[in-house]
Scaffold this motif. Structure first.
Motif, PDB file in Angstrom:
ATOM      1  N   GLU A  38      28.564  22.836  31.636  1.00 26.12           N
ATOM      2  CA  GLU A  38      28.510  23.372  32.994  1.00 26.12           C
ATOM      3  C   GLU A  38      28.372  24.881  32.881  1.00 26.12           C
ATOM      4  N   ASN A  39      27.156  25.349  32.968  1.00 26.76           N
ATOM      5  CA  ASN A  39      26.910  26.761  32.693  1.00 26.76           C
ATOM      6  C   ASN A  39      27.071  27.653  33.918  1.00 26.76           C
ATOM      7  N   TYR A  40      26.674  27.163  35.071  1.00 24.49           N
ATOM      8  CA  TYR A  40      26.717  27.953  36.308  1.00 24.49           C
ATOM      9  C   TYR A  40      26.067  29.314  36.093  1.00 24.49           C
ATOM     10  N   THR A  41      24.862  29.273  35.533  1.00 23.03           N
ATOM     11  CA  THR A  41      24.177  30.529  35.190  1.00 23.03           C
ATOM     12  C   THR A  41      23.880  31.388  36.410  1.00 23.03           C
ATOM     13  N   TRP A  42      23.834  30.771  37.585  1.00 24.90           N
ATOM     14  CA  TRP A  42      23.530  31.539  38.793  1.00 24.90           C
ATOM     15  C   TRP A  42      24.629  32.538  39.138  1.00 24.90           C
ATOM     16  N   LEU A  43      25.797  32.411  38.467  1.00 19.36           N
ATOM     17  CA  LEU A  43      26.883  33.358  38.702  1.00 19.36           C
ATOM     18  C   LEU A  43      26.843  34.547  37.738  1.00 19.36           C
ATOM     19  N   ASN A  44      25.933  34.497  36.760  1.00 18.62           N
ATOM     20  CA  ASN A  44      25.886  35.567  35.759  1.00 18.62           C
ATOM     21  C   ASN A  44      25.558  36.925  36.372  1.00 18.62           C
ATOM     22  N   LYS A  45      24.806  36.929  37.473  1.00 24.27           N
ATOM     23  CA  LYS A  45      24.385  38.204  38.065  1.00 24.27           C
ATOM     24  C   LYS A  45      25.562  38.979  38.659  1.00 24.27           C
ATOM     25  N   TYR A  46      26.731  38.318  38.768  1.00 21.05           N
ATOM     26  CA  TYR A  46      27.902  39.008  39.330  1.00 21.05           C
ATOM     27  C   TYR A  46      28.804  39.595  38.244  1.00 21.05           C
ATOM     28  N   GLY A  47      28.344  39.578  37.010  1.00 21.56           N
ATOM     29  CA  GLY A  47      29.074  40.215  35.919  1.00 21.56           C
ATOM     30  C   GLY A  47      30.419  39.569  35.627  1.00 21.56           C
ATOM     31  N   THR A  48      31.447  40.414  35.442  1.00 21.49           N
ATOM     32  CA  THR A  48      32.795  39.920  35.114  1.00 21.49           C
ATOM     33  C   THR A  48      33.341  39.029  36.220  1.00 21.49           C
ATOM     34  N   LEU A  49      33.061  39.397  37.462  1.00 25.70           N
ATOM     35  CA  LEU A  49      33.497  38.582  38.591  1.00 25.70           C
ATOM     36  C   LEU A  49      32.917  37.174  38.492  1.00 25.70           C
ATOM     37  N   GLY A  50      31.641  37.086  38.139  1.00 28.48           N
ATOM     38  CA  GLY A  50      31.005  35.784  37.990  1.00 28.48           C
ATOM     39  C   GLY A  50      31.615  34.971  36.867  1.00 28.48           C
ATOM     40  N   SER A  51      31.998  35.636  35.768  1.00 29.49           N
ATOM     41  CA  SER A  51      32.627  34.927  34.648  1.00 29.49           C
ATOM     42  C   SER A  51      33.953  34.303  35.065  1.00 29.49           C
ATOM     43  N   PHE A  52      34.760  35.057  35.816  1.00 30.60           N
ATOM     44  CA  PHE A  52      36.029  34.506  36.306  1.00 30.60           C
ATOM     45  C   PHE A  52      35.797  33.340  37.262  1.00 30.60           C
ATOM     46  N   LEU A  53      34.798  33.466  38.130  1.00 23.18           N
ATOM     47  CA  LEU A  53      34.496  32.389  39.063  1.00 23.18           C
ATOM     48  C   LEU A  53      34.081  31.121  38.317  1.00 23.18           C
ATOM     49  N   LYS A  54      33.276  31.279  37.280  1.00 25.12           N
ATOM     50  CA  LYS A  54      32.866  30.114  36.489  1.00 25.12           C
ATOM     51  C   LYS A  54      34.075  29.439  35.849  1.00 25.12           C
TER      52      LYS A  54
ATOM     53  N   LEU B 232      43.304  27.555  50.635  1.00 25.20           N
ATOM     54  CA  LEU B 232      43.765  28.927  50.408  1.00 25.20           C
ATOM     55  C   LEU B 232      45.254  28.954  50.076  1.00 25.20           C
ATOM     56  N   ILE B 233      46.048  28.184  50.835  1.00 22.34           N
ATOM     57  CA  ILE B 233      47.500  28.194  50.632  1.00 22.34           C
ATOM     58  C   ILE B 233      47.888  27.429  49.377  1.00 22.34           C
ATOM     59  N   SER B 234      47.345  26.210  49.205  1.00 19.81           N
ATOM     60  CA  SER B 234      47.762  25.365  48.089  1.00 19.81           C
ATOM     61  C   SER B 234      47.274  25.902  46.749  1.00 19.81           C
ATOM     62  N   PHE B 235      46.077  26.518  46.711  1.00 26.60           N
ATOM     63  CA  PHE B 235      45.559  27.077  45.467  1.00 26.60           C
ATOM     64  C   PHE B 235      46.067  28.495  45.247  1.00 26.60           C
ATOM     65  N   GLY B 236      46.039  29.304  46.301  1.00 31.17           N
ATOM     66  CA  GLY B 236      46.368  30.716  46.142  1.00 31.17           C
ATOM     67  C   GLY B 236      47.809  30.994  45.786  1.00 31.17           C
TER      68      GLY B 236
ATOM     69  N   TRP C 173      47.781  29.495  37.474  1.00 30.34           N
ATOM     70  CA  TRP C 173      46.724  28.603  37.008  1.00 30.34           C
ATOM     71  C   TRP C 173      46.273  28.964  35.596  1.00 30.34           C
ATOM     72  N   ASP C 174      46.381  30.237  35.252  1.00 30.11           N
ATOM     73  CA  ASP C 174      45.908  30.717  33.951  1.00 30.11           C
ATOM     74  C   ASP C 174      47.063  30.937  32.975  1.00 30.11           C
TER      75      ASP C 174
ATOM     76  N   SER D 201      39.625  39.563  42.555  1.00 24.13           N
ATOM     77  CA  SER D 201      38.485  39.333  43.444  1.00 24.13           C
ATOM     78  C   SER D 201      37.926  37.918  43.285  1.00 24.13           C
ATOM     79  N   SER D 202      37.904  37.428  42.038  1.00 26.12           N
ATOM     80  CA  SER D 202      37.365  36.082  41.817  1.00 26.12           C
ATOM     81  C   SER D 202      38.213  35.031  42.525  1.00 26.12           C
ATOM     82  N   LYS D 203      39.525  35.200  42.445  1.00 26.01           N
ATOM     83  CA  LYS D 203      40.413  34.258  43.146  1.00 26.01           C
ATOM     84  C   LYS D 203      40.229  34.383  44.658  1.00 26.01           C
ATOM     85  N   TRP D 204      40.078  35.606  45.132  1.00 24.06           N
ATOM     86  CA  TRP D 204      39.918  35.833  46.570  1.00 24.06           C
ATOM     87  C   TRP D 204      38.648  35.182  47.087  1.00 24.06           C
ATOM     88  N   TRP D 205      37.554  35.365  46.363  1.00 24.11           N
ATOM     89  CA  TRP D 205      36.289  34.774  46.806  1.00 24.11           C
ATOM     90  C   TRP D 205      36.355  33.250  46.771  1.00 24.11           C
TER      91      TRP D 205
END
Length: 490
Positions: free
Chosen positions: A245-261, A316-320, A326-327, A346-350
């Protein structure tokens, strides 16, 4: 031997690292236990007379009619909340203590669980009232024995199915389906279950069936645990097919995209996170209790906004609430890297924002109850994004409970994650939008009150940078305390 094991358990309890911590939590849990015990006691004493006055029917018949719901709900709450007693049995396996002895002792510990004792606060007073009201003493006594047997049937069944998540969802679905079908007049299961439960009173010898059931499930649970009582159980790794599961479309967001992946992969691959995401869908239907007037106490404007917060913000409540828990498995390693805290937050927020937007779209079926109701859901969603998302992340900095991603337990929350600071931070999540909405409704009008709640969310969104700076500062301050908590094993 039992005396020796009890003594070891007693010392383990008082020597644990957690014993001297969070005394306030223990006090609050004790107060909650007393409160619910008092509620059950009042119901046990007064339900006989209330039922007789309201329905003019035999209270035993009415209670028998709804026992199916009572025991199904008991089983569901046990699955969600009951923490099963455990023992550190590995040192015992090399001592002259039989495995069957250890299993029987562990099962005996569950007999004094609060989830068992609580039911006696209802059934014992109710039984005494039946004696006083002149019911047949033998029938009443054997009925009480049958209720006790069914309580412990649920207790041992809960242990047996504790690690079978599919069955938990089955019970949730079954309970919701039969309740909804009866409410809408499609199918009334109590027509078939009432004679069965009433037979436990009317035909006293049927108590033998319940006793046989509890003995049978105890034996099955005993055999299951006995089969797991080996030093090498769980050492063999399960072989699974790897999926890329690469989710390469998130690469353009840099470090934020890596956390989201990483977060998306975590939710898809792990039992606990997947269960939390699935359970958050249930919050979509939470508003049905409030918006259709099913419960009179909930049918008021303030509670409508309360429901809107949960309908749109379930994920938002149950995950946040468990960021960064989580990590926790690799949080110490992550802190040794040059990780920008802001990108991590920011990754968690988004992720929470996306979950809120999806829930708001899926909740569009509330238009069936009128435009005003759905606008409340939308305004609550804006407030969740602009205010509650920051509060949840801020409170997460003080939540230092590591998460086992391989277990589905605690999908709705964890009592060990509670502390005074998170409580104070969480109060505005619900009380502030309710207060603002009611103030706007009384002074200006309903739609103006809805607009004020949405306006709070917009203002919060505009101050996002300042809120992120405050959250990042808090995470850095709590960094070493969090690392120490994640390393603690006892």
């Amino acid at each position: 031997m039992y005396k020796k094991i009890l003594w070891l358990e007693w010392k383990s309890f008082f020597r644990s690292a957690a014993f001297t911590q969070k005394i306030a939590i223990k006090i609050l849990i004790g107060l909650a236990a007393i409160y619910f015990g008092g509620c059950f006691l009042i119901l046990g004493i007064g339900s006989f007379f209330i039922i007789k006055d309201v329905t003019n029917q035999d209270p035993v018949v009415v209670v028998s009619q709804f026992l199916i719901y009572y025991f199904l709900m008991d089983l569901v709450f046990r699955q969600m909340l009951q923490k099963l007693p455990v023992m550190n049995i590995r040192p015992m396996l090399i001592l002259p203590v039989t495995r069957s002895y250890v299993v029987h002792f562990s099962l005996a510990k569950t007999s004094i669980s609060y989830f068992n004792v609580l039911h006696y606060f209802f059934f014992l007073p109710f039984t005494i009232v039946l004696y006083v009201q002149g019911y047949d003493p033998l029938s009443v006594t054997l009925w009480f024995v049958a209720m006790t047997a069914l309580i412990y049937f649920n207790n041992y069944l809960n242990i047996l199915i504790a690690n079978k998540d599919g069955l938990f969802y089955t019970f949730i679905t079954l309970l919701g389906a039969i309740a909804a079908s009866q409410y809408f007049g499609l199918f009334d299961i109590t027509i078939y279950t009432k004679p069965i439960f009433y037979a436990l009173f009317d035909q006293p010898l049927t108590v033998l069936v319940t006793v046989a059931l509890v003995i049978g499930v105890y034996y099955m649970t005993y055999k299951y645990l006995l089969g797991q009582l080996y030093l090498d159980v769980g050492l063999k790794k399960e072989i699974a097919v790897a999926q890329t599961e690469n989710y390469t479309w998130l690469n353009k967001y840099g470090t934020l995209g890596s956390f989201l992946k990483n977060d998306i992969r975590m939710i898809r691959r792990n039992k606990r996170s997947k269960t939390t995401a699935t359970m958050s869908i249930l919050f979509l239907f939470y508003g049905l209790l409030f918006f259709n007037g099913a419960i009179d106490a909930y049918d008021n404007p303030a509670m409508h906004m309360f429901a809107g917060i949960f309908v749109s913000g379930g994920f938002l409540i149950s995950f946040g609430q468990f960021v960064p828990s989580w990590d926790s498995a690799y949080y110490p390693l992550m802190m040794t890297q040059n990780v920008p805290y802001r990108d991590y937050i920011s990754s968690k927020w988004w992720l929470m924002v996306i979950g809120t937007l999806v829930a708001t779209v899926l909740g569009s079926f509330y238009l069936f109850f009128g435009l005003e109701i759905y606008l409340i859901v939308v305004a609550a969603a804006i407030y969740n994004i602009g205010v509650n998302s920051y509060l949840v992340l801020w409170g997460g900095a003080y939540t230092k409970t590591p998460i086992d991603l391989t277990s589905a337990k605690g999908a709705f929350g964890d009592r060990k994650a509670f502390n005074v600071r998170t409580l104070l931070i969480s109060l505005p999540q619900l009380l502030l939008p309710m207060a603002v909405f009611m103030a706007g409704k009384v002074l200006l009008g309903t739609y103006e009150g809805i607009a004020l709640v949405a306006l709070l969310g917009v203002i919060g969104f505009l101050f996002r940078d300042k809120m992120f700076n405050l959250i990042v500062k808090t995470y850095k301050t709590e960094k070493y305390a969090t690392l120490a908590a994640y390393k603690e094993k006892n």
